[in-house]
Design a protein around this motif. Structure first.
Motif, PDB file in Angstrom:
ATOM      1  N   ILE A 146       0.859  -1.174   0.000  1.00 37.01           N
ATOM      2  CA  ILE A 146       0.000   0.000   0.000  1.00 37.01           C
ATOM      3  C   ILE A 146       0.898   1.228   0.000  1.00 37.01           C
ATOM      4  O   ILE A 146       1.790   1.363   0.829  1.00 37.01           O
ATOM      5  N   SER A 147       0.664   2.137  -0.920  1.00 33.98           N
ATOM      6  CA  SER A 147       1.516   3.310  -1.059  1.00 33.98           C
ATOM      7  C   SER A 147       1.188   4.377  -0.027  1.00 33.98           C
ATOM      8  O   SER A 147       0.117   4.378   0.588  1.00 33.98           O
ATOM      9  N   ARG A 148       2.113   5.323   0.136  1.00 33.37           N
ATOM     10  CA  ARG A 148       1.860   6.464   1.012  1.00 33.37           C
ATOM     11  C   ARG A 148       0.652   7.256   0.521  1.00 33.37           C
ATOM     12  O   ARG A 148      -0.139   7.776   1.308  1.00 33.37           O
ATOM     13  N   GLY A 149       0.546   7.375  -0.811  1.00 36.11           N
ATOM     14  CA  GLY A 149      -0.575   8.118  -1.379  1.00 36.11           C
ATOM     15  C   GLY A 149      -1.901   7.504  -0.998  1.00 36.11           C
ATOM     16  O   GLY A 149      -2.860   8.212  -0.673  1.00 36.11           O
ATOM     17  N   PHE A 150      -2.002   6.170  -1.019  1.00 34.93           N
ATOM     18  CA  PHE A 150      -3.255   5.519  -0.667  1.00 34.93           C
ATOM     19  C   PHE A 150      -3.569   5.723   0.806  1.00 34.93           C
ATOM     20  O   PHE A 150      -4.725   5.949   1.185  1.00 34.93           O
ATOM     21  N   LEU A 151      -2.554   5.651   1.656  1.00 35.28           N
ATOM     22  CA  LEU A 151      -2.770   5.906   3.080  1.00 35.28           C
ATOM     23  C   LEU A 151      -3.250   7.345   3.297  1.00 35.28           C
ATOM     24  O   LEU A 151      -4.104   7.609   4.150  1.00 35.28           O
ATOM     25  N   GLY A 152      -2.712   8.283   2.510  1.00 37.27           N
ATOM     26  CA  GLY A 152      -3.176   9.667   2.589  1.00 37.27           C
ATOM     27  C   GLY A 152      -4.626   9.779   2.166  1.00 37.27           C
ATOM     28  O   GLY A 152      -5.411  10.516   2.779  1.00 37.27           O
ATOM     29  N   ALA A 153      -5.009   9.050   1.101  1.00 38.41           N
ATOM     30  CA  ALA A 153      -6.394   9.070   0.640  1.00 38.41           C
ATOM     31  C   ALA A 153      -7.323   8.484   1.702  1.00 38.41           C
ATOM     32  O   ALA A 153      -8.431   8.990   1.926  1.00 38.41           O
ATOM     33  N   ALA A 154      -6.866   7.431   2.377  1.00 38.30           N
ATOM     34  CA  ALA A 154      -7.669   6.830   3.440  1.00 38.30           C
ATOM     35  C   ALA A 154      -7.885   7.819   4.577  1.00 38.30           C
ATOM     36  O   ALA A 154      -8.997   7.969   5.096  1.00 38.30           O
ATOM     37  N   ALA A 155      -6.800   8.499   4.975  1.00 40.45           N
ATOM     38  CA  ALA A 155      -6.911   9.484   6.060  1.00 40.45           C
ATOM     39  C   ALA A 155      -7.852  10.619   5.666  1.00 40.45           C
ATOM     40  O   ALA A 155      -8.657  11.103   6.485  1.00 40.45           O
ATOM     41  N   LEU A 156      -7.786  11.040   4.400  1.00 42.34           N
ATOM     42  CA  LEU A 156      -8.647  12.114   3.912  1.00 42.34           C
ATOM     43  C   LEU A 156     -10.116  11.690   3.970  1.00 42.34           C
ATOM     44  O   LEU A 156     -10.986  12.449   4.413  1.00 42.34           O
ATOM     45  N   SER A 157     -10.404  10.461   3.551  1.00 45.51           N
ATOM     46  CA  SER A 157     -11.778   9.966   3.541  1.00 45.51           C
ATOM     47  C   SER A 157     -12.337   9.828   4.950  1.00 45.51           C
ATOM     48  O   SER A 157     -13.487  10.191   5.214  1.00 45.51           O
ATOM     49  N   VAL A 158     -11.535   9.285   5.851  1.00 45.00           N
ATOM     50  CA  VAL A 158     -11.999   9.113   7.225  1.00 45.00           C
ATOM     51  C   VAL A 158     -12.262  10.478   7.874  1.00 45.00           C
ATOM     52  O   VAL A 158     -13.260  10.667   8.582  1.00 45.00           O
ATOM     53  N   THR A 159     -11.369  11.435   7.623  1.00 42.32           N
ATOM     54  CA  THR A 159     -11.588  12.792   8.134  1.00 42.32           C
ATOM     55  C   THR A 159     -12.885  13.367   7.580  1.00 42.32           C
ATOM     56  O   THR A 159     -13.658  14.018   8.298  1.00 42.32           O
ATOM     57  N   GLY A 160     -13.142  13.115   6.297  1.00 43.39           N
ATOM     58  CA  GLY A 160     -14.378  13.593   5.678  1.00 43.39           C
ATOM     59  C   GLY A 160     -15.611  13.001   6.328  1.00 43.39           C
ATOM     60  O   GLY A 160     -16.604  13.705   6.555  1.00 43.39           O
ATOM     61  N   VAL A 161     -15.574  11.705   6.655  1.00 43.66           N
ATOM     62  CA  VAL A 161     -16.718  11.071   7.304  1.00 43.66           C
ATOM     63  C   VAL A 161     -16.949  11.666   8.692  1.00 43.66           C
ATOM     64  O   VAL A 161     -18.086  11.902   9.108  1.00 43.66           O
ATOM     65  N   VAL A 162     -15.864  11.929   9.419  1.00 44.91           N
ATOM     66  CA  VAL A 162     -15.997  12.545  10.741  1.00 44.91           C
ATOM     67  C   VAL A 162     -16.712  13.891  10.625  1.00 44.91           C
ATOM     68  O   VAL A 162     -17.646  14.195  11.376  1.00 44.91           O
ATOM     69  N   LEU A 163     -16.307  14.717   9.657  1.00 49.81           N
ATOM     70  CA  LEU A 163     -16.947  16.020   9.462  1.00 49.81           C
ATOM     71  C   LEU A 163     -18.387  15.871   8.977  1.00 49.81           C
ATOM     72  O   LEU A 163     -19.282  16.597   9.405  1.00 49.81           O
ATOM     73  N   LEU A 164     -18.596  14.903   8.077  1.00 52.72           N
ATOM     74  CA  LEU A 164     -19.917  14.706   7.481  1.00 52.72           C
ATOM     75  C   LEU A 164     -20.963  14.374   8.530  1.00 52.72           C
ATOM     76  O   LEU A 164     -22.120  14.796   8.427  1.00 52.72           O
TER      77      LEU A 164
END
Length: 322
Positions: A146-164
């Motif tokens: 799993i690349s660093r970029g994918f881990l960044g995308a995962a963190a971005l999505s989870v943060t989005g769900v928290v805000l949502l």
């Protein structure tokens, strides 16, 4: 490819573009229908009619699939039946979690949170294969890192769900949000199980889908017979034109049409293109929720929706590139 090296038998560019569009349009319609399915389910379901609606929804579908694929069903081995039935049990859990969840949250939240499956699946795959992410080291033999970029995308999505899920301020997520999140986890388990049950790999898609949905209907029927809610027959008698329209939309367009379009399209375009087009589902879910249901996620919610859509799109591209 240069003009001089092009095959004289290749289709003219306008004709090729038209063929691509004719394939893309039905797939895009599937994504639109799936996006609208959360609002449709919410409109015809209450916490007391979830099981009844699920029985009715798939009881309309399974006979058509059985008739269309009877020969393939008869050719399935015992191991294939058992494997498909196990997947059907997981599928039943997914539909129960999604439907109970959408009753207790907005259609917008449901469609966006469920899209986390795109993030959870590669991460779960990495955990199952004991892969070490590139951010932490190199992959072990037999796994895709799993690349660093994918881990960044995962963190971005989870943060989005928290805000949502916060609405106007930071509060605990609703029970519906939690159920939809569990449904995303269950979807991930379904994908992993499908990839690892060897017997089902050689089964044709129609037969596999029929047994899974048939098993799910059986689970729903047992739950309905056990009591604790409105029976399917009572629910059907209470349905008016709006409820029947919603049920037919879920059965015919979100299930039958979607399945046969995917079978048709996968023979005419690339899996990546199919995945890309179907991956627009959360966008349509959000649009349907805001435009038709009057969902008002607020500033935090809108920021979260943008992060979820951006993160899942980024993660999908990263996963496809590995």
């Amino acid at each position: 490819m240069t003009a001089s090296s092009a095959s004289p038998y290749a289709a003219p560019a306008p004709l090729a573009a038209r063929r691509a569009w004719l394939t893309d349009l039905p797939l895009l319609l599937v994504a639109v229908f799936w996006g609208g399915s959360y609002l449709a389910a919410k409109g015809i379901t209450t916490s007391h009619t979830v099981v009844a609606v699920l029985v009715l929804r798939f009881a309309l579908v399974v006979p058509v699939l059985v008739a269309a694929g009877w020969r393939g069903l008869r050719a399935l081995t015992g191991a294939q039946w058992r494997g498909a039935a196990l997947l059907g049990g997981i599928l039943a859990g997914i539909f129960l979690l999604e439907t109970y969840g959408v009753v207790h949250t907005s259609a917008t939240n449901a469609g966006l949170i469920i899209s986390l499956t795109m993030i959870f699946t590669p991460l779960a795959e990495a955990a199952v294969t004991r892969t070490i992410p590139r951010a932490l080291g190199s992959a072990q033999a037999g796994g895709t890192p799993i690349s660093r970029g994918f881990l960044g995308a995962a963190a971005l999505s989870v943060t989005g769900v928290v805000l949502l899920t916060q609405g106007a301020g930071f509060t605990a997520p609703s029970s519906g949000d939690v159920l939809i999140l569990l449904a995303a986890v269950a979807r991930t388990a379904h994908v992993l199980a499908m990839a690892r049950i060897k017997a089902v790999r050689s089964a044709d898609s129609l037969s596999l889908t029929t047994v899974q949905l048939g098993t799910a209907v059986l689970v729903f029927a047992v739950l309905a017979a056990a009591g604790g809610g409105v029976t399917p027959w009572a629910a059907a008698l209470e349905f008016g034109p709006r409820e029947w329209a919603g049920l037919i939309f879920l059965s015919v367009f979100c299930t039958l049409f979607a399945f046969f379009v995917q079978m048709w399209a996968v023979r005419r375009t690339s899996p990546s293109r199919v995945s890309l087009l179907l991956g627009t589902e959360p966008l349509w879910a959000a649009l349907a929720g805001v435009a038709l249901a009057g969902d008002r996620p607020g500033v935090l919610g809108l920021a979260g929706a943008v992060l979820v859509l951006g993160g899942t799109a980024w993660g999908r591209r990263g996963a496809d590139a590995q």
